[in-house]
Design a protein around this motif. Structure first.
Motif, PDB file in Angstrom:
ATOM      1  N   GLU A   1      37.705  77.517  24.796  1.00 35.97           N
ATOM      2  CA  GLU A   1      36.987  78.428  25.683  1.00 35.97           C
ATOM      3  C   GLU A   1      36.777  79.799  24.994  1.00 35.97           C
ATOM      4  O   GLU A   1      35.706  80.416  25.119  1.00 35.97           O
ATOM      5  CB  GLU A   1      37.761  78.615  26.985  1.00 35.97           C
ATOM      6  CG  GLU A   1      37.808  77.365  27.847  1.00 35.97           C
ATOM      7  CD  GLU A   1      38.607  77.577  29.121  1.00 35.97           C
ATOM      8  OE1 GLU A   1      38.642  76.656  29.938  1.00 35.97           O
ATOM      9  OE2 GLU A   1      39.154  78.707  29.297  1.00 35.97           O
ATOM     10  N   THR A   2      37.871  80.186  24.262  1.00 40.17           N
ATOM     11  CA  THR A   2      37.743  81.471  23.553  1.00 40.17           C
ATOM     12  C   THR A   2      36.684  81.369  22.468  1.00 40.17           C
ATOM     13  O   THR A   2      35.853  82.277  22.289  1.00 40.17           O
ATOM     14  CB  THR A   2      39.105  81.867  22.959  1.00 40.17           C
ATOM     15  OG1 THR A   2      40.072  81.912  23.996  1.00 40.17           O
ATOM     16  CG2 THR A   2      38.998  83.207  22.264  1.00 40.17           C
TER      17      THR A   2
ATOM     18  N   GLN B   1      34.271  79.381  22.513  1.00 40.96           N
ATOM     19  CA  GLN B   1      32.968  79.282  23.163  1.00 40.96           C
ATOM     20  C   GLN B   1      32.413  80.662  23.491  1.00 40.96           C
ATOM     21  O   GLN B   1      31.229  80.937  23.307  1.00 40.96           O
ATOM     22  CB  GLN B   1      33.090  78.428  24.413  1.00 40.96           C
ATOM     23  CG  GLN B   1      31.771  78.234  25.147  1.00 40.96           C
ATOM     24  CD  GLN B   1      31.933  77.428  26.418  1.00 40.96           C
ATOM     25  OE1 GLN B   1      33.067  77.036  26.770  1.00 40.96           O
ATOM     26  NE2 GLN B   1      30.832  77.170  27.096  1.00 40.96           N
ATOM     27  N   ARG B   2      33.259  81.535  23.991  1.00 39.55           N
ATOM     28  CA  ARG B   2      32.810  82.878  24.319  1.00 39.55           C
ATOM     29  C   ARG B   2      32.348  83.608  23.038  1.00 39.55           C
ATOM     30  O   ARG B   2      31.358  84.344  23.046  1.00 39.55           O
ATOM     31  CB  ARG B   2      33.928  83.644  25.018  1.00 39.55           C
ATOM     32  CG  ARG B   2      34.154  83.195  26.457  1.00 39.55           C
ATOM     33  CD  ARG B   2      35.024  84.187  27.225  1.00 39.55           C
ATOM     34  NE  ARG B   2      36.360  84.294  26.640  1.00 39.55           N
ATOM     35  CZ  ARG B   2      37.387  83.527  27.031  1.00 39.55           C
ATOM     36  NH1 ARG B   2      37.215  82.600  27.981  1.00 39.55           N
ATOM     37  NH2 ARG B   2      38.584  83.674  26.500  1.00 39.55           N
ATOM     38  N   GLU B   3      33.132  83.407  21.969  1.00 41.02           N
ATOM     39  CA  GLU B   3      32.734  84.045  20.710  1.00 41.02           C
ATOM     40  C   GLU B   3      31.380  83.507  20.213  1.00 41.02           C
ATOM     41  O   GLU B   3      30.546  84.268  19.709  1.00 41.02           O
ATOM     42  CB  GLU B   3      33.808  83.785  19.649  1.00 41.02           C
ATOM     43  CG  GLU B   3      35.123  84.482  19.957  1.00 41.02           C
ATOM     44  CD  GLU B   3      36.206  84.131  18.949  1.00 41.02           C
ATOM     45  OE1 GLU B   3      37.273  84.737  19.002  1.00 41.02           O
ATOM     46  OE2 GLU B   3      35.933  83.253  18.079  1.00 41.02           O
TER      47      GLU B   3
ATOM     48  N   GLU C   1      28.659  85.095  22.167  1.00 38.73           N
ATOM     49  CA  GLU C   1      28.397  86.461  21.691  1.00 38.73           C
ATOM     50  C   GLU C   1      27.585  86.440  20.384  1.00 38.73           C
ATOM     51  O   GLU C   1      26.657  87.242  20.206  1.00 38.73           O
ATOM     52  CB  GLU C   1      29.727  87.188  21.481  1.00 38.73           C
ATOM     53  CG  GLU C   1      30.471  87.469  22.783  1.00 38.73           C
ATOM     54  CD  GLU C   1      31.818  88.115  22.532  1.00 38.73           C
ATOM     55  OE1 GLU C   1      32.489  88.467  23.503  1.00 38.73           O
ATOM     56  OE2 GLU C   1      32.176  88.282  21.343  1.00 38.73           O
TER      57      GLU C   1
ATOM     58  N   THR D   1      29.763  72.974  24.267  1.00 40.58           N
ATOM     59  CA  THR D   1      30.754  73.748  25.036  1.00 40.58           C
ATOM     60  C   THR D   1      31.321  72.912  26.193  1.00 40.58           C
ATOM     61  O   THR D   1      32.536  72.930  26.501  1.00 40.58           O
ATOM     62  CB  THR D   1      30.106  75.031  25.572  1.00 40.58           C
ATOM     63  OG1 THR D   1      29.605  75.791  24.473  1.00 40.58           O
ATOM     64  CG2 THR D   1      31.121  75.855  26.337  1.00 40.58           C
TER      65      THR D   1
END
Length: 578
Positions: free
Chosen positions: A284-285, A287-289, A292, A273
């Protein structure tokens, strides 16, 4: 509820039976002494007749009343004689002395020996009457009669010491038996049970191994079996406890490895990341996924870990439950078999007592005959008629003994072979028809209480090499099942056993004319613990045992059918093992 003392209960029942038996035997012995003494007194009266009849006859013939009175007085002085009456040929009293009165009535019971039955106000009198016959010039004339009387008091005076001895002997033997039984019951039952109960009450849940029973018992009996079973149960508990601790350690090790893998995964995700954040903003998106998804993966891993732990524990508990259930079922089946054998043993023992008791009575009677014969020989009174009577009675007594002993021997022989086979897994060759008859003979104590008949039909001898014990248990359970269930309310039941052999296959058809089994119950007849008499002592294991013996032991087949109104039928087939 207060516990009942088992030792005291057993001792009370055994001694109660012995007290009653001792009392009855003592009464019989006293009665025998009374009868024997009375017979001896009668013989003494006959001896007195032979001794004084000639002198009394001459005195009466010569009308010498004073001489007759003197002779009568002398006879009354004899302790055995309590009274005497002398009459002339017209039945007029010449003299009467002792316990005799004009109101006394006499009834001659036996003309051959002159024995009298006396109706008198004086109780306990009995006697002997004989005629006075005078011979003159080759002619005999009855000149009068004499009646000699004795009483029960004379008998009691003679047997008084013997009665005291019999009563004292019975009391001494009874006291000795009570003492010996008390010591034996305390040593063999009460003390070991108390020690066993005390050690069980000291059971320690945290240290089961230290709670094993350690009873000093040098005899291999039921208490030893109970002690071994309890100690084996403790050993199994300790082993399962150790296995549980080992499983817990394995689960903890697995969780630690999973935590390490999660930590490595988190570090890898963080590194990637960080490198991608400097390259492009769109990552970044992603990474957030990814974070989760990582969270969801952790939750899923945790859930699977918990599920795996639960399944592992459940699986172990299920295996243990199945093992214990199988062991309990095997013990219960064995207990059912032994309970049936114990019931048969008690009834066969009771049945054997009857012919043995008859044989003992006949032997005692033969001993009395020999005593009478010996007395006659010693007193030179043995006659041909007496000897013939002795031989006839002795032959009858010996025949009665032989018949009853043969009856007891046959019953014991049949039960012995059946009982040995039922406790053995030995495979041997048997004549199936003859062996079936022996099994039926061993069940005679149960069958004789009913009006039922057992028919065994087979055209020829059937030699088979198989588990004899399995055959014995199958027929025993089938017959008892019919007696208890099928023929319970039938007055004259009938059981038919048909045996045949085709090539190497044995066929057995067992049927009765009882009430049968409804169709909805017939499908469950071989299931364990299925019974229609659960509240009346039924265990539901009889037909289950039969099915197991036929299928598992004999490698055969069994089918049950119950046409309406035609009773219950079992068809069994199996192959010769040789």
């Amino acid at each position: 509820m207060k516990a009942t003392n088992l030792s005291r209960t057993l001792l009370t029942r055994v001694l109660s039976f012995y007290f009653v038996l001792t009392f009855l035997v003592t009464c019989v012995q006293i009665g025998a002494e009374y009868v024997n003494t009375k017979d001896n007194i009668k013989k003494e009266l006959l001896t007195i007749e032979r001794t004084f009849s000639s002198s009394l006859t001459r005195a009466v013939w010569e009308l010498n009343t004073q001489q007759a009175v003197d002779i009568a007085q002398g006879l009354v002085d004899i302790p055995t004689i309590k009274g005497i009456r002398v009459t002339d040929e017209n039945n007029q009293v010449i003299t009467q002395l002792g316990e005799v009165s004009n109101s006394t009535e006499y009834q001659l019971l036996n003309e051959n020996d002159g024995y009298l039955h006396i109706n008198s106000t004086s109780d306990g009198l009995f006697g002997h009457s004989f005629s006075l016959i005078f011979e003159f010039s080759g002619r005999t004339t009855k000149v009068g009669s004499v009646t000699l009387l004795s009483s029960n008091q004379v008998i009691f005076d003679r047997i008084e010491v013997g009665i005291y001895f019999l009563i004292g002997n019975a009391m001494v033997k009874t006291a000795a038996l009570v003492f010996l039984f008390t010591i034996a019951f305390n040593k063999l039952l009460t003390n070991p049970l108390n020690e066993l109960t005390e050690q069980i009450n000291q059971f320690d849940v945290d240290d089961p191994e230290a709670s094993k029973l350690h009873i000093i018992n040098y005899e291999n009996n039921e208490l030893s079996v109970l002690q071994d079973s309890y100690n084996n149960l403790i050993s199994e508990l300790v082993r399962h406890k150790e296995e549980l601790a080992s499983a817990q350690l394995e689960v903890m090790s697995t969780n630690n490895k999973l935590d390490e893998q999660n930590l490595i995964l988190e570090q890898e995700v963080a590194r990637k990341t960080s490198s991608l954040s400097n390259t492009m903003l769109k990552m970044e998106t992603q990474q957030r996924e990814l974070l989760e998804q990582q969270t969801q993966l952790k939750a899923e891993n945790l859930r699977r870990s918990n599920t795996e732990k639960t399944l592992t524990q459940t699986n172990k508990e299920l295996k243990n439950s199945i093992t214990e259930l199988n062991k309990a079922q095997e013990r219960l089946l064995e207990a059912e078999k032994m309970a049936l054998l114990g019931s048969l043993s008690a009834e066969v023992t009771h049945e054997v007592n009857t012919p043995i008791g008859v044989s003992i009575t006949s032997t005692s009677y033969l001993s009395d005959l020999l005593s009478f014969l010996k007395n006659d020989i010693q007193e030179n009174k043995l006659s041909k008629k007496g000897l013939e009577s002795f031989v006839e009675k002795a032959e009858q007594s010996l025949e009665l003994q032989l018949n009853n002993l043969n009856r007891a021997s046959d019953l014991i022989s049949s039960y012995k072979q059946v009982a040995v086979d039922q406790t053995s897994d030995k495979i041997r060759q048997i004549d199936l028809v003859k062996y079936t008859h022996e099994i039926v003979n061993s069940l005679t104590p149960k069958i004789k209480k009913t009006n039922h008949v057992i028919n065994i039909n087979c055209a020829e001898a059937v030699e088979v090499y198989c588990h004899a014990g399995a055959i014995s248990q199958i027929f025993t359970n089938l017959i008892i099942n019919s007696l208890k269930h099928g023929l319970e309310n039938v007055d004259h039941g009938e059981i038919n056993i048909e045996i045949s052999k085709q090539n190497n296959t044995i066929h057995i058809r067992f049927s009765d004319n009882g009430i049968g089994v409804p169709e909805e119950q017939l499908d469950h007849i071989f299931e364990p613990f299925y019974t229609t008499k659960s509240g009346e002592g039924g265990t539901g294991l009889g037909t289950h045992i039969i099915h197991g013996l036929v299928v598992d032991t004999l490698n055969g087949k069994i089918e049950a059918s119950s046409p309406e109104g035609q009773g219950l039928t079992f068809d069994i087939s199996f192959d010769n093992m040789q």
